[in-house]
Design a protein around this motif. Structure first.
Motif, PDB file in Angstrom:
ATOM      1  N   ALA A  27       0.841  -1.208   0.000  1.00  0.00           N
ATOM      2  CA  ALA A  27       0.000   0.000   0.000  1.00  0.00           C
ATOM      3  C   ALA A  27       0.874   1.256   0.000  1.00  0.00           C
ATOM      4  O   ALA A  27       0.585   2.222  -0.709  1.00  0.00           O
ATOM      5  CB  ALA A  27      -0.927  -0.010   1.210  1.00  0.00           C
ATOM      6  N   SER A  41      -4.397  -0.593   4.118  1.00  0.00           N
ATOM      7  CA  SER A  41      -4.075  -2.020   4.284  1.00  0.00           C
ATOM      8  C   SER A  41      -5.002  -2.654   5.330  1.00  0.00           C
ATOM      9  O   SER A  41      -5.430  -3.799   5.173  1.00  0.00           O
ATOM     10  CB  SER A  41      -2.606  -2.210   4.657  1.00  0.00           C
ATOM     11  N   CYS A  73      -6.363   0.937  -3.168  1.00  0.00           N
ATOM     12  CA  CYS A  73      -5.296   1.909  -3.435  1.00  0.00           C
ATOM     13  C   CYS A  73      -5.620   2.715  -4.688  1.00  0.00           C
ATOM     14  O   CYS A  73      -5.461   3.937  -4.704  1.00  0.00           O
ATOM     15  CB  CYS A  73      -3.953   1.212  -3.607  1.00  0.00           C
TER      16      CYS A  73
END
Lengths: 171, 147
Positions: A27, A41, A73
């Motif tokens: 991430a 995450s 993301c």
């Protein structure tokens, strides 16, 4: 959300503890800040828990989880109008008393590399982070991205080439 | 030839190249200047990246990582139970209210009609939200992943 049984939770806890570092660093590679990488995450793990019944335990958990993480993301990057990346890279070796004078130069190298990484496409940056910063093997990258090993090698080559070109521009 | 050059260079920088492959790579590099430049670039960038790492948070962050996830899962579960309780109690209160309203002869018909419309509307709204949530839960949000 699924019923929260102790067995299921303890099994999930094991998956989280085994994969949390690579989840966070993946991430971080995408979003570039500690707080956002931590939040995304963890949110990805919660989403994974909600859909845990869809996970085939004969397969690699991280490969399955990574799809959720990557999606979050990408959504985050799409929705963040003014992204502020803070420094997320450092030198492998610590500064010693002898090389204190290099501090400024090292800091500049880090800044330039971070700027170059942020100018890479998401796909190029992703493969560089997995290989160079998380030390995934070709096989692991191939499994995670669901592409053949030959493609991993080729994508890595061209991602490094692109990074090298950007670095030349910046230096 | 380009594909082979890419493959061999990749093996070289990752230090998984055999002596025969290394000889092959060197002979390819010697055929074209641009290959030599690309090869040197790859080596240089690999060396630069080798010296760097992603910043690692403190150990305390990892110690509390799971418990933060657990707390959020637990709270999500608590909110579901609270919502169910609220729906049950609100439904019961609505039924009681309607019953009382219908029994009451002093309440004007227009108020009874308005109250009935309000409750029916709320029930349709609630049903619509639940149906949407149910179908959203059944479809896999992660089916279409950008690669």
């Amino acid at each position: 959300m699924k019923s929260m049984t102790e067995i299921e939770l303890s099994e999930f806890e094991l998956y989280v503890k085994t994969n949390m570092k690579r989840a966070y660093f993946s991430a971080l590679g995408f979003v570039g800040t500690h707080d956002d990488a931590m939040e995304i995450s963890q949110r990805a793990f919660i989403n994974a828990y909600k859909h845990f019944d869809k996970f085939d335990s004969s397969r690699n958990f991280f490969t399955w989880y990574y799809k959720i993480l990557k999606n979050l993301c990408l959504n985050f990057l799409r929705d963040s109008k003014s992204r502020k990346e803070v420094s997320f890279i450092e030198f492998e070796d610590e500064l010693t008393a002898e090389n204190q004078s290099d501090q400024f130069e090292r800091k500049e190298q880090v800044t330039i590399l971070e700027a170059a990484l942020s100018r890479l496409s998401t796909n190029d940056r992703e493969i560089i982070i997995l290989k160079e910063f998380q030390n995934f093997s070709y096989k692991e990258i191939a499994e995670t991205l669901e592409i053949p090993i030959g493609s991993v090698m080729s994508k890595l080559f061209y991602a490094r080439k692109k990074l090298s070109e950007i670095l030349k521009e910046l230096q | 030839m380009k594909e082979r050059f890419v493959e061999l260079t990749e093996k070289y920088v990752e230090e998984v190249i055999s002596p025969e492959e290394e000889n092959e790579l060197m002979s390819i590099i010697n055929t074209r200047v641009e290959y030599k430049i690309e090869f040197e670039d790859q080596k240089r960038i690999k060396e630069a990246l080798k010296k760097m790492k992603l910043k690692n948070p403190s150990e305390e962050v990892w110690d509390s990582y799971w418990i933060k996830i657990y707390n959020r899962i637990e709270r999500g579960f608590a909110w579901i139970i609270i919502s169910i309780g609220f729906v049950i109690l609100a439904g019961y209160a609505a039924i009681q209210f309607v019953e009382e309203l219908l029994k009451d002869t002093k309440t004007p018909e227009i108020v009874k009609l308005g109250s009935a419309a309000l409750i029916v509307g709320l029930l349709i709204l609630l049903f619509s939200i639940l149906r949407e949530k149910f179908f959203a839960g059944k479809s896999d949000k992660y089916k279409e992943i950008q690669r």
